[in-house]
Design a protein around this motif. Structure first.
Motif, mmCIF file in Angstrom:
data_model
loop_
_atom_site.group_PDB
_atom_site.id
_atom_site.type_symbol
_atom_site.label_atom_id
_atom_site.label_comp_id
_atom_site.label_asym_id
_atom_site.label_seq_id
_atom_site.Cartn_x
_atom_site.Cartn_y
_atom_site.Cartn_z
ATOM 1 N N PRO A 77 0.814 -1.225 0.000
ATOM 2 C CA PRO A 77 0.000 0.000 0.000
ATOM 3 C C PRO A 77 0.844 1.269 0.000
ATOM 4 O O PRO A 77 0.454 2.277 -0.604
ATOM 5 N N LEU A 78 1.999 1.229 0.670
ATOM 6 C CA LEU A 78 2.867 2.408 0.671
ATOM 7 C C LEU A 78 3.359 2.703 -0.742
ATOM 8 O O LEU A 78 3.400 3.873 -1.170
ATOM 9 N N GLY A 79 3.712 1.676 -1.484
ATOM 10 C CA GLY A 79 4.150 1.857 -2.864
ATOM 11 C C GLY A 79 3.039 2.388 -3.749
ATOM 12 O O GLY A 79 3.273 3.232 -4.627
ATOM 13 N N ILE A 80 1.822 1.889 -3.534
ATOM 14 C CA ILE A 80 0.666 2.377 -4.304
ATOM 15 C C ILE A 80 0.419 3.852 -4.020
ATOM 16 O O ILE A 80 0.164 4.652 -4.935
ATOM 17 N N VAL A 81 0.494 4.220 -2.736
ATOM 18 C CA VAL A 81 0.299 5.628 -2.351
ATOM 19 C C VAL A 81 1.373 6.514 -2.990
ATOM 20 O O VAL A 81 1.072 7.597 -3.507
ATOM 21 N N LEU A 82 2.618 6.060 -2.960
ATOM 22 C CA LEU A 82 3.693 6.830 -3.585
ATOM 23 C C LEU A 82 3.440 7.033 -5.078
ATOM 24 O O LEU A 82 3.662 8.123 -5.619
ATOM 25 N N TYR A 83 2.967 5.994 -5.727
ATOM 26 C CA TYR A 83 2.674 6.083 -7.162
ATOM 27 C C TYR A 83 1.543 7.074 -7.431
ATOM 28 O O TYR A 83 1.656 7.947 -8.304
ATOM 29 N N LEU A 84 0.447 6.939 -6.690
ATOM 30 C CA LEU A 84 -0.718 7.792 -6.920
ATOM 31 C C LEU A 84 -0.426 9.249 -6.569
ATOM 32 O O LEU A 84 -0.774 10.156 -7.332
ATOM 33 N N TRP A 85 0.186 9.467 -5.426
ATOM 34 C CA TRP A 85 0.463 10.843 -4.999
ATOM 35 C C TRP A 85 1.530 11.494 -5.863
ATOM 36 O O TRP A 85 1.520 12.710 -6.057
ATOM 37 N N ILE B 152 -1.318 20.484 -5.328
ATOM 38 C CA ILE B 152 -0.088 20.984 -4.720
ATOM 39 C C ILE B 152 0.095 20.390 -3.322
ATOM 40 O O ILE B 152 1.200 19.996 -2.934
ATOM 41 N N VAL B 153 -1.001 20.301 -2.566
ATOM 42 C CA VAL B 153 -0.936 19.752 -1.209
ATOM 43 C C VAL B 153 -0.470 18.302 -1.241
ATOM 44 O O VAL B 153 0.420 17.905 -0.473
ATOM 45 N N ILE B 154 -1.063 17.515 -2.130
ATOM 46 C CA ILE B 154 -0.693 16.096 -2.240
ATOM 47 C C ILE B 154 0.758 15.956 -2.686
ATOM 48 O O ILE B 154 1.494 15.091 -2.196
ATOM 49 N N ARG B 155 1.184 16.824 -3.584
ATOM 50 C CA ARG B 155 2.565 16.762 -4.054
ATOM 51 C C ARG B 155 3.555 17.075 -2.935
ATOM 52 O O ARG B 155 4.623 16.470 -2.841
ATOM 53 N N VAL B 156 3.187 18.018 -2.061
ATOM 54 C CA VAL B 156 4.046 18.351 -0.926
ATOM 55 C C VAL B 156 4.116 17.172 0.031
ATOM 56 O O VAL B 156 5.197 16.797 0.511
ATOM 57 N N ILE B 157 2.952 16.559 0.314
ATOM 58 C CA ILE B 157 2.915 15.389 1.197
ATOM 59 C C ILE B 157 3.735 14.252 0.589
ATOM 60 O O ILE B 157 4.468 13.552 1.293
ATOM 61 N N ALA C 216 -13.931 4.267 -14.638
ATOM 62 C CA ALA C 216 -13.446 3.510 -13.487
ATOM 63 C C ALA C 216 -12.919 4.461 -12.407
ATOM 64 O O ALA C 216 -12.298 5.477 -12.709
ATOM 65 N N SER C 217 -13.193 4.111 -11.157
ATOM 66 C CA SER C 217 -12.708 4.912 -10.038
ATOM 67 C C SER C 217 -11.230 4.604 -9.793
ATOM 68 O O SER C 217 -10.670 3.661 -10.358
ATOM 69 N N THR C 218 -10.626 5.387 -8.914
ATOM 70 C CA THR C 218 -9.211 5.162 -8.597
ATOM 71 C C THR C 218 -8.993 3.774 -8.005
ATOM 72 O O THR C 218 -8.045 3.068 -8.377
ATOM 73 N N ASN C 219 -9.883 3.378 -7.090
ATOM 74 C CA ASN C 219 -9.755 2.045 -6.480
ATOM 75 C C ASN C 219 -9.885 0.949 -7.526
ATOM 76 O O ASN C 219 -9.158 -0.053 -7.489
ATOM 77 N N GLN C 220 -10.816 1.120 -8.458
ATOM 78 C CA GLN C 220 -11.007 0.112 -9.505
ATOM 79 C C GLN C 220 -9.791 0.043 -10.426
ATOM 80 O O GLN C 220 -9.383 -1.041 -10.843
ATOM 81 N N ILE C 221 -9.208 1.194 -10.736
ATOM 82 C CA ILE C 221 -8.015 1.223 -11.590
ATOM 83 C C ILE C 221 -6.861 0.511 -10.903
ATOM 84 O O ILE C 221 -6.128 -0.263 -11.522
ATOM 85 N N VAL C 222 -6.709 0.770 -9.599
ATOM 86 C CA VAL C 222 -5.618 0.138 -8.850
ATOM 87 C C VAL C 222 -5.799 -1.372 -8.794
ATOM 88 O O VAL C 222 -4.866 -2.142 -9.097
ATOM 89 N N MET C 223 -7.012 -1.819 -8.411
ATOM 90 C CA MET C 223 -7.252 -3.238 -8.174
ATOM 91 C C MET C 223 -7.403 -4.048 -9.468
ATOM 92 O O MET C 223 -6.984 -5.206 -9.524
#
Length: 219
Positions: free
Chosen positions: A35-43, A49-54, A130-137
């Motif tokens: 999940p950490l890798g998925i979050v890194l990919y999506l973010w 701008i906020v998500i990019r900073v995070i 497709a939603s983000t979750n559907q694209i991921v899964m």
């Protein structure tokens, strides 16, 4: 001392301890790292701008954890290991630092595997609503499966070397046996057998991983 005088029961116990560390730390590494890798990919692809900073902060933390030598990380995490599992030695005490050391490494491999997915496939799924979750899964993870399996294999092989280093601080397993007997007591036979067993373990992991990657690549 010769090979006939070796305590094979102790050698077997050390092998079992190494396998226990590998299995449990590998399991938790995948549970946290995927999940950490998925979050890194999506973010990392976000336009916010906020998500990019995070993402930048999270990426920085991941890079720091990846760059710290494991033996130093393990010593630094002794208080954390005691707080979480009640000990900092043995199989149980080694698992927390193994996971913390390997999860960021695996997360980067996951992120890299997801980036290699054909952009056209993702855009086609987005075009169908497709939603983000559907694209991921349903798109990202299935398409990146060979790369993810290769990442798992690399991570498990890395964990084998980490378990060996944990022997320096009483982590148990083959690494601990090799250091206590092979290094401090100059019993080279123990060192040789320990190294051979770890090489065999790495080869088995690599062969299994390569076989799985080839299987899913053909599909």
């Amino acid at each position: 001392m010769n090979f006939a005088d070796l305590n094979w029961q102790e050698m077997m116990d050390a092998t079992v301890a190494t396998l226990q560390m590998l299995i449990f730390s590998g399991l938790f590494t995948i549970i946290l790292g995927l999940p950490l890798g998925i979050v890194l990919y999506l973010w990392g692809r976000s336009n916010s701008i906020v998500i990019r900073v995070i993402y930048s902060v999270l990426s920085f933390v991941v890079n720091i954890l990846r760059s710290v030598p494991f033996i130093i990380l393990m010593v630094a995490l002794i208080p954390f290991s005691k707080a979480v599992v009640g000990t900092s030695i043995g199989v149980l005490g080694t698992i927390p630092p193994l996971v913390i050391g390997a999860a960021p490494f695996f997360a980067r491999l996951v992120e890299t595997a997801l980036r290699e997915v054909d952009r056209g496939v993702i855009e086609a799924a987005q075009g169908m609503g497709a939603s983000t979750n559907q694209i991921v899964m349903r798109v990202l993870l299935p398409e990146a499966r060979p790369g993810l399996l290769a990442g798992v294999t690399i991570t498990l092989v890395t964990l084998v070397s980490y378990t060996a280093m944990s022997g320096m601080v009483g982590g148990g397993g083959l690494g601990d046996l090799a250091i206590r007997y092979g290094y401090y007591r100059y019993e080279k036979e123990v060192m040789i057998i320990s190294v051979v067993l770890m090489v065999i373990l790495v080869q088995l992991l690599q062969m299994a991983g390569d076989r799985l990657v080839r299987h899913f690549t053909r599909k």
